[in-house]
Design a protein around this motif. Structure first.
Motif, PDB file in Angstrom:
ATOM      1  N   LEU A   1       6.822   7.272 -14.234  1.00 65.78           N
ATOM      2  CA  LEU A   1       6.162   6.829 -13.332  1.00 65.78           C
ATOM      3  C   LEU A   1       6.663   6.577 -12.291  1.00 65.78           C
ATOM      4  O   LEU A   1       6.163   6.101 -11.176  1.00 65.78           O
ATOM      5  CB  LEU A   1       4.948   5.641 -13.200  1.00 65.78           C
ATOM      6  N   THR A   2       8.193   6.068 -12.678  1.00 66.55           N
ATOM      7  CA  THR A   2       9.594   5.926 -11.344  1.00 66.55           C
ATOM      8  C   THR A   2      10.409   6.532 -11.596  1.00 66.55           C
ATOM      9  O   THR A   2      11.064   6.229 -10.708  1.00 66.55           O
ATOM     10  CB  THR A   2       9.613   4.347 -10.868  1.00 66.55           C
ATOM     11  N   ARG A   3      10.317   7.432 -12.261  1.00 63.61           N
ATOM     12  CA  ARG A   3      11.817   8.173 -12.696  1.00 63.61           C
ATOM     13  C   ARG A   3      11.881   9.469 -11.531  1.00 63.61           C
ATOM     14  O   ARG A   3      10.849  10.283 -11.195  1.00 63.61           O
ATOM     15  CB  ARG A   3      11.399   9.439 -14.133  1.00 63.61           C
ATOM     16  N   GLY A   4      12.751   8.964 -10.936  1.00 65.28           N
ATOM     17  CA  GLY A   4      13.209   9.978  -9.839  1.00 65.28           C
ATOM     18  C   GLY A   4      13.518   9.302  -8.451  1.00 65.28           C
ATOM     19  O   GLY A   4      13.115  10.088  -7.071  1.00 65.28           O
ATOM     20  N   ILE A   5      12.546   8.788  -8.428  1.00 63.40           N
ATOM     21  CA  ILE A   5      11.645   7.825  -7.080  1.00 63.40           C
ATOM     22  C   ILE A   5      12.877   6.402  -6.746  1.00 63.40           C
ATOM     23  O   ILE A   5      13.410   6.007  -7.033  1.00 63.40           O
ATOM     24  CB  ILE A   5      10.338   7.167  -6.935  1.00 63.40           C
ATOM     25  N   ASP A   6      13.097   6.490  -5.095  1.00 63.12           N
ATOM     26  CA  ASP A   6      14.387   5.961  -4.681  1.00 63.12           C
ATOM     27  C   ASP A   6      13.306   4.816  -4.367  1.00 63.12           C
ATOM     28  O   ASP A   6      13.270   4.372  -4.054  1.00 63.12           O
ATOM     29  CB  ASP A   6      15.096   6.168  -3.830  1.00 63.12           C
ATOM     30  N   LEU A   7      13.399   3.062  -5.756  1.00 64.53           N
ATOM     31  CA  LEU A   7      12.837   2.478  -4.873  1.00 64.53           C
ATOM     32  C   LEU A   7      13.659   1.218  -4.270  1.00 64.53           C
ATOM     33  O   LEU A   7      12.575  -0.072  -3.797  1.00 64.53           O
ATOM     34  CB  LEU A   7      12.961   1.525  -6.132  1.00 64.53           C
ATOM     35  N   HIS A   8      14.884   1.492  -3.506  1.00 65.10           N
ATOM     36  CA  HIS A   8      15.996   0.649  -2.859  1.00 65.10           C
ATOM     37  C   HIS A   8      16.048  -0.534  -3.064  1.00 65.10           C
ATOM     38  O   HIS A   8      16.225  -1.404  -3.000  1.00 65.10           O
ATOM     39  CB  HIS A   8      15.305   0.784  -1.498  1.00 65.10           C
ATOM     40  N   GLY A   9      16.288  -0.687  -4.842  1.00 58.32           N
ATOM     41  CA  GLY A   9      16.373  -1.937  -5.255  1.00 58.32           C
ATOM     42  C   GLY A   9      15.485  -3.068  -5.075  1.00 58.32           C
ATOM     43  O   GLY A   9      15.995  -4.450  -5.060  1.00 58.32           O
ATOM     44  N   ARG A  10      14.534  -2.760  -4.890  1.00 58.63           N
ATOM     45  CA  ARG A  10      12.990  -4.200  -4.371  1.00 58.63           C
ATOM     46  C   ARG A  10      11.878  -3.992  -5.801  1.00 58.63           C
ATOM     47  O   ARG A  10      11.163  -5.071  -5.537  1.00 58.63           O
ATOM     48  CB  ARG A  10      12.523  -3.574  -3.379  1.00 58.63           C
TER      49      ARG A  10
ATOM     50  N   GLU B   1      18.042  -0.483 -10.362  1.00 60.04           N
ATOM     51  CA  GLU B   1      17.108   0.676 -10.911  1.00 60.04           C
ATOM     52  C   GLU B   1      18.366   1.724 -10.278  1.00 60.04           C
ATOM     53  O   GLU B   1      17.580   2.290 -10.766  1.00 60.04           O
ATOM     54  CB  GLU B   1      16.137   0.406  -9.274  1.00 60.04           C
ATOM     55  N   GLY B   2      18.692   0.769  -9.357  1.00 56.49           N
ATOM     56  CA  GLY B   2      20.201   2.598  -8.480  1.00 56.49           C
ATOM     57  C   GLY B   2      20.795   2.289  -9.985  1.00 56.49           C
ATOM     58  O   GLY B   2      20.881   4.041  -9.921  1.00 56.49           O
ATOM     59  N   LEU B   3      21.092   2.063 -10.771  1.00 56.24           N
ATOM     60  CA  LEU B   3      22.419   2.663 -12.216  1.00 56.24           C
ATOM     61  C   LEU B   3      21.426   3.639 -13.157  1.00 56.24           C
ATOM     62  O   LEU B   3      21.990   4.890 -12.924  1.00 56.24           O
ATOM     63  CB  LEU B   3      22.279   1.199 -12.949  1.00 56.24           C
ATOM     64  N   ARG B   4      20.130   3.426 -12.824  1.00 52.67           N
ATOM     65  CA  ARG B   4      19.181   3.887 -14.075  1.00 52.67           C
ATOM     66  C   ARG B   4      18.952   5.313 -13.558  1.00 52.67           C
ATOM     67  O   ARG B   4      19.125   6.594 -13.933  1.00 52.67           O
ATOM     68  CB  ARG B   4      17.493   3.348 -14.429  1.00 52.67           C
ATOM     69  N   ARG B   5      18.583   5.544 -11.835  1.00 54.75           N
ATOM     70  CA  ARG B   5      18.207   7.029 -10.821  1.00 54.75           C
ATOM     71  C   ARG B   5      19.246   7.397 -11.126  1.00 54.75           C
ATOM     72  O   ARG B   5      19.245   8.806 -11.259  1.00 54.75           O
ATOM     73  CB  ARG B   5      17.640   6.206  -9.802  1.00 54.75           C
ATOM     74  N   HIS B   6      20.319   7.090 -11.156  1.00 46.56           N
ATOM     75  CA  HIS B   6      22.137   7.925 -10.804  1.00 46.56           C
ATOM     76  C   HIS B   6      22.316   8.250 -12.319  1.00 46.56           C
ATOM     77  O   HIS B   6      22.591   9.404 -11.532  1.00 46.56           O
ATOM     78  CB  HIS B   6      22.690   6.739 -10.417  1.00 46.56           C
ATOM     79  N   LEU B   7      22.368   7.535 -13.189  1.00 48.10           N
ATOM     80  CA  LEU B   7      22.968   8.033 -14.375  1.00 48.10           C
ATOM     81  C   LEU B   7      21.555   9.682 -15.157  1.00 48.10           C
ATOM     82  O   LEU B   7      21.689   9.646 -15.470  1.00 48.10           O
ATOM     83  CB  LEU B   7      21.884   7.270 -15.692  1.00 48.10           C
ATOM     84  N   GLU B   8      20.324   8.902 -14.947  1.00 49.91           N
ATOM     85  CA  GLU B   8      19.021  10.134 -15.192  1.00 49.91           C
ATOM     86  C   GLU B   8      19.636  11.125 -14.301  1.00 49.91           C
ATOM     87  O   GLU B   8      19.131  12.149 -14.951  1.00 49.91           O
ATOM     88  CB  GLU B   8      17.781   9.478 -15.112  1.00 49.91           C
ATOM     89  N   ALA B   9      19.345  11.225 -12.873  1.00 50.65           N
ATOM     90  CA  ALA B   9      20.190  12.571 -12.214  1.00 50.65           C
ATOM     91  C   ALA B   9      21.317  13.250 -13.106  1.00 50.65           C
ATOM     92  O   ALA B   9      21.548  14.645 -12.609  1.00 50.65           O
ATOM     93  CB  ALA B   9      20.463  12.079 -10.725  1.00 50.65           C
TER      94      ALA B   9
ATOM     95  N   SER C   1       0.770  -1.185  -0.284  1.00 47.94           N
ATOM     96  CA  SER C   1       0.507   0.156   0.540  1.00 47.94           C
ATOM     97  C   SER C   1       0.643   1.566   0.219  1.00 47.94           C
ATOM     98  O   SER C   1       0.600   2.525  -0.841  1.00 47.94           O
ATOM     99  CB  SER C   1      -1.121  -0.230   1.057  1.00 47.94           C
ATOM    100  N   ARG C   2       2.026   1.000   0.843  1.00 45.33           N
ATOM    101  CA  ARG C   2       2.648   2.804   0.322  1.00 45.33           C
ATOM    102  C   ARG C   2       3.719   2.285  -0.546  1.00 45.33           C
ATOM    103  O   ARG C   2       3.547   3.671  -0.908  1.00 45.33           O
ATOM    104  CB  ARG C   2       3.807   2.342   1.576  1.00 45.33           C
ATOM    105  N   LEU C   3       3.916   1.142  -1.534  1.00 45.12           N
ATOM    106  CA  LEU C   3       4.155   1.599  -2.497  1.00 45.12           C
ATOM    107  C   LEU C   3       4.004   2.154  -3.380  1.00 45.12           C
ATOM    108  O   LEU C   3       3.955   2.847  -4.231  1.00 45.12           O
ATOM    109  CB  LEU C   3       4.899   0.385  -2.936  1.00 45.12           C
ATOM    110  N   LEU C   4       2.183   1.616  -3.412  1.00 45.50           N
ATOM    111  CA  LEU C   4       1.184   2.282  -4.691  1.00 45.50           C
ATOM    112  C   LEU C   4       0.588   3.800  -4.191  1.00 45.50           C
ATOM    113  O   LEU C   4       0.609   4.330  -5.296  1.00 45.50           O
ATOM    114  CB  LEU C   4      -0.103   1.598  -4.202  1.00 45.50           C
ATOM    115  N   ARG C   5       0.941   3.784  -2.807  1.00 53.99           N
ATOM    116  CA  ARG C   5       1.010   5.290  -2.702  1.00 53.99           C
ATOM    117  C   ARG C   5       2.116   6.381  -3.360  1.00 53.99           C
ATOM    118  O   ARG C   5       2.010   7.556  -3.702  1.00 53.99           O
ATOM    119  CB  ARG C   5       0.469   5.870  -1.230  1.00 53.99           C
TER     120      ARG C   5
END
Length: 726
Positions: free
Chosen positions: A554-563, A234-242, A203-207
């Motif tokens: 939908l997830t760009r810029g969000i730290d999903l903690h590699g899950r 996921e982490g590589l994509r997030r840091h590269l986009e930043a 539920s927290r993830l969907l919010r």
């Protein structure tokens, strides 16, 4: 008796199934397991003399041996099936492996031969104390007490309130809670807590995913990087986009090229595709034009190193040579072993430098002409671009980034490599896909089918090392000079993104610096990869919890903690639903297998885990591992893949599939495929979906779609400390 029988079984199964570890092969292997064991068992001094004597007159066929042994033991006909199942359950690791081997043509071993060994040995051992046909009747077993421990409802209610830290209740409320708990069936209680435990995170993830999507400019990106859906990407994509105008996409790491791969050294081609797929094409690596002599020098160096390694191991396995080896080379090997233990980084760097001097990597390329027809090359290329949703808006550089994991002295290497590539590195698939998409003839045919790739667009293969978080671009010698500046800039940004990801991961790695600078973290992860005593080189796919099928926005810029497994999907580009169908029935199924492997190894490590790495011995040169010097083949993941001994790294949760697509399309696909009905209707995988970003998430049930009820709010970034958090 049980210990003798298991030890005897392990000894001979390990000898027959050996894959090159033993210097002396088991005699008679060409005749099959039963016949080879039948000829040699009478000379096995580990068995009592009386048992060996009775094994001299065994039947020629394994089936007949099983039947005669059952008769000698006196097993009733109506109990034979259960008795055979009990024997298979004694060593489930070996039994499962032999069952798989029995399905392979020409393996020479199956469960019938396996049972023949166990039953005939058991019958021979019991003959001295039991007359023929009486062993079954005289056997006794302790009755299992299957009664459930009961607790008074009032005690259970008080315990629940204490766990929830609820104190402001009166007697009437406690009585009502006790009545409710008393009415809840025993077999349903753990499922309720499991649902609550999972719903807290889901539920927290969907919010989090319900926030407004960031706008994406229409300007072409500096480069497009297609990574595997693996959560470690996921982490590589997030840091590269930043770092700038980079667009990243998620796609299954074999890049829709199901193939067998044979590298420059030749040998047996290995399957580079998911387990359910049988590859039809064999792709080979060959020297680039004008680089044949460099390739020959490299192969000569490899053969020299292989010969030296083989000679060293052969000397250690000989009868007399180990004594000579210790005297002549001990002065060198002893300090070298100490250096590898105390300074693994320096020794690894020196070894890499020396290896490059002897076997410098020559410029090579992937040969596709003999593997694919022109029509197959075009169809495969079209499938790659369509499935990843990249049919327009191409950048000058499109990087296809597979992944691998570098570790030393690790029997679980395949568990860290790419699951979509059959437990192998994904670089060969990335190279094959890039070669297809760079082919001018393929591009002409794609243009005729409505996919126009600009002339200045180049597809570049790459490989992400998930242990060191370094990314290496491959086949750059095939790029024109006009793209060198783009490649240099991308290489620098990938190095920066990898260093930041390494710093992020160090917070979870045992023994790593807690708050390192990126460059310090990069050095530390490289050292971990070269440490032959490191049991925590990385966490692999631990803590995986969800599979997202939606646009990257939908997830760009969000730290999903590699899950999360992240698979890009745009429903507007897939009106027929064929792309979604492929994603649900292939990558999602493989992700469900991975999730289940971690789930069961964490919840029942004795039955589904492999125990501690520190106690493992490799059996048969790749057959498997066992704990100590004898024991069953251990299946599943080692304990060090799930916990560091103090904190559990993996939260066991069933996978949640999150899909942004028309609900009617999902209903049609679930009704069409049995595997999807089994996963979703039986709650092996949860399913949340919505049609548009402005709509709320809905929960799939066997009776229809229901609103996803939000769980109790949790502080941002918090994690449940126990299943009772909700």
């Amino acid at each position: 008796m049980a210990a003798l029988l298991d030890t005897h079984t392990i000894q001979w199964c390990s000898a027959y199934l050996d894959e090159g570890q033993s210097t002396w092969r088991m005699p008679g292997r060409d005749r099959g397991f039963y016949h080879a064991w039948r000829a040699l068992a009478v000379h096995d001094t580990a068995l009592p003399r009386r048992v060996r004597t009775r094994l001299r007159d065994l039947p020629e066929r394994a089936e007949q041996a099983v039947a005669e042994a059952l008769a000698a033991l006196g097993v009733p006909d109506d109990q034979c099936t259960r008795y055979l199942q009990a024997h298979l359950a004694c060593l489930p690791g070996f039994a499962a492996h032999i069952r798989w081997r029995g399905e392979l043509q020409g393996s020479g071993i199956d469960l019938v031969a396996y049972l023949a060994l166990r039953l005939t040995t058991e019958a021979a051992a019991l003959t001295e104390t039991h007359t023929r046909g009486t062993a079954w009747n005289s056997a006794s077993a302790d009755l299992l007490d299957t009664r459930q421990a009961t607790t008074e409802p009032e005690d259970r209610a008080r315990h629940l309130l204490e766990a929830l830290k609820i104190t402001d209740t009166d007697a009437a409320q406690r009585t009502e809670l006790a009545r409710f708990l008393d009415r809840l069936p025993v077999e349903q209680r753990t499922l309720v807590w499991l649902d609550a435990y999972e719903d807290h995170y889901r539920s927290r993830l969907l919010r989090t995913l319900s926030r407004s999507e960031p706008e994406w400019t229409d300007a072409p990106p500096r480069a497009q990087v297609v990574c595997c859906i693996d959560p470690r990407s996921e982490g590589l994509r997030r840091h590269l986009e930043a770092l700038g105008d980079y667009q990243t996409l998620g796609f299954a790491g074999f890049f829709a090229v199901a193939m067998r791969y044979r590298d420059l050294a030749g040998g047996t081609a290995r399957a580079q595709c998911p387990g359910p797929i049988t590859p039809r094409h064999t792709v080979t690596e060959r020297p680039s034009e004008g680089r044949q002599r460099a390739a020959e020098r490299s192969l000569t160096g490899r053969r020299v190193l292989a010969a030296a390694d083989h000679s060293l191991h052969a000397a250690k396995d000989d009868l007399v040579a180990p004594f000579v080896l210790a005297e002549s080379a001990g002065w060198l090997l002893g300090p070298l072993a100490a250096a590898k233990t105390f300074t693994p980084g320096a020794v690894g760097a020196a070894r890499a430098w020396w290896t490059r001097r002897i076997t410098a990597d020559p410029a090579t390329e992937i040969s596709l002409e003999d593997a694919f027809t022109p029509e197959e090359r075009t169809a495969t290329a079209e499938g790659i671009l369509t499935l990843m949703g990249l049919t327009q808006g191409f950048a000058r550089l499109v990087v296809l980034c597979g992944h691998r994991a570098h570790t030393d002295n690790n029997p679980y290497q395949a568990a860290l490599d790419c699951g979509a590539c059959g437990g192998h590195p994904g670089g060969p698939n990335a190279r094959a896909a890039a070669a297809l998409l760079n082919d001018p003839q393929v591009r002409r045919h794609l243009a005729e089918r409505g996919i126009g790739i600009p002339d200045d667009t180049r597809f570049v293969p790459a490989e992400h090392d998930t242990t060191t978080d370094t990314v290496r671009l491959l086949d750059t010698h095939l790029l024109p000079d006009t793209h060198r500046r783009d490649v240099d800039r991308l290489t620098a940004d990938l190095r920066t993104a990898g260093a930041h990801l390494a710093a992020e991961r160090c917070a979870t790695l045992p023994g790593a610096p807690s708050r390192p600078r990126p460059r310090q973290a990069a050095r530390h992860t490289r050292t971990r990869a070269r440490d032959w005593a490191q049991v925590f080189p990385e966490w692999g796919l631990a803590d995986n919890a969800a599979f997202l099928i939606a646009p990257r926005a939908l997830t760009r810029g969000i730290d999903l903690h590699g899950r999360l497994f992240l698979h890009d999907y745009d429903p507007d580009l897939d009106p027929a639903g064929t792309v979604l169908e492929t994603i649900l029935t292939a990558p999602l199924v493989v992700a469900h297998w991975i999730n289940s492997q971690y789930y069961f190894a964490a919840t029942d490590p004795q039955a589904f885990g492999a125990g501690s790495k520190a106690l493992h011995n490799v059996v048969g040169g790749g057959l498997g591992v066992m704990t100590g010097h004898t024991g069953d083949l251990r299946s599943g993941l080692p304990w060090q893949s799930l916990t560091d001994g103090h904190h559990t790294r993996h939260e066991p949760q069933r996978l949640l599939a999150i899909v942004q697509a028309p609900l009617q399309r999902l209903d049609t696909l679930i009704a069409r495929h049995t595997v999807l009905r089994h996963m979703f209707d039986h709650d092996w995988v949860g399913l949340a979906a919505r049609e548009r970003p402005d709509q709320p998430w809905l929960r799939y049930t066997s009776t229809g779609w229901r609103p996803w009820l939000p769980a109790t709010a949790t502080p941002e970034g918090g994690r449940p400390s126990a299943p009772l958090s909700t």
